[in-house]
Write a protein that holds these residues in place. Structure first.
Motif: not given
Length: 158
Positions: A77-86, A130-138, A140-144
């Motif tokens: 799954i992709g978890l939001a790590a950062e986002s920004h809007c101008r 911009w928007f950053v997703h970090v994909f993790v194991d569903r 364990t929630r560890r990066p995958a």
């Protein structure tokens, strides 16, 4: 802070602020996102928080449709790590927006998306972000690592 560093910081800030609006031609994928009556706030324009919903919509539709992301049962799954809007200029209901999407950086388990919102047919973005997703194991929630199909779809937008 010295006077020289204040001057340099001011120039850097001004150059970012004065940068021209992103152009439609700079984006590789588009999704029409209609504004809704409820998106407008008491000031008569789309409320600032709604822009993030538009960003989320174009990103996730692309991940599902083109990358095969299974949001219910997939292994990552992709978890939001950062986002920004101008916000460059206001938009309001009933405007339809073309949400432009490209990939700014593709990592092993993360991706930074660049998004711009264009009123239908207009070349200049009304908002960008911009928007950053970090994909993790569903589980364990560890990066995958990104699954192959998803990585291939994202690479097409880089």
């Amino acid at each position: 802070m010295t006077d020289a560093s204040r001057t340099n910081a001011s120039r850097t800030s001004a150059s970012r602020t004065d940068a021209p609006a992103p152009q439609r031609a700079d984006y590789r994928h588009f999704l029409v996102v209609p504004t809704r009556w409820m998106d407008n706030d008491v000031y008569g324009h789309v409320n600032n928080v709604v822009y993030y919903s538009y960003f989320d919509t174009v990103i996730n539709r692309y991940l599902i449709d083109e990358g095969g992301l299974d949001i219910v049962n997939g292994p990552v799954i992709g978890l939001a790590a950062e986002s920004h809007c101008r916000y460059r200029r206001a938009v309001a209901f009933p405007t339809d927006l073309d949400a432009g999407l490209r990939v700014g950086k593709l990592g092993r388990s993360s991706v930074r998306y660049d998004i711009a919102l264009f009123p239908r047919g207009e070349p200049d973005a009304a908002a960008e972000g911009w928007f950053v997703h970090v994909f993790v194991d569903r589980g364990t929630r560890r990066p995958a690592p990104l699954p192959d199909r998803l990585r291939e779809a994202l690479a097409r937008l880089a």
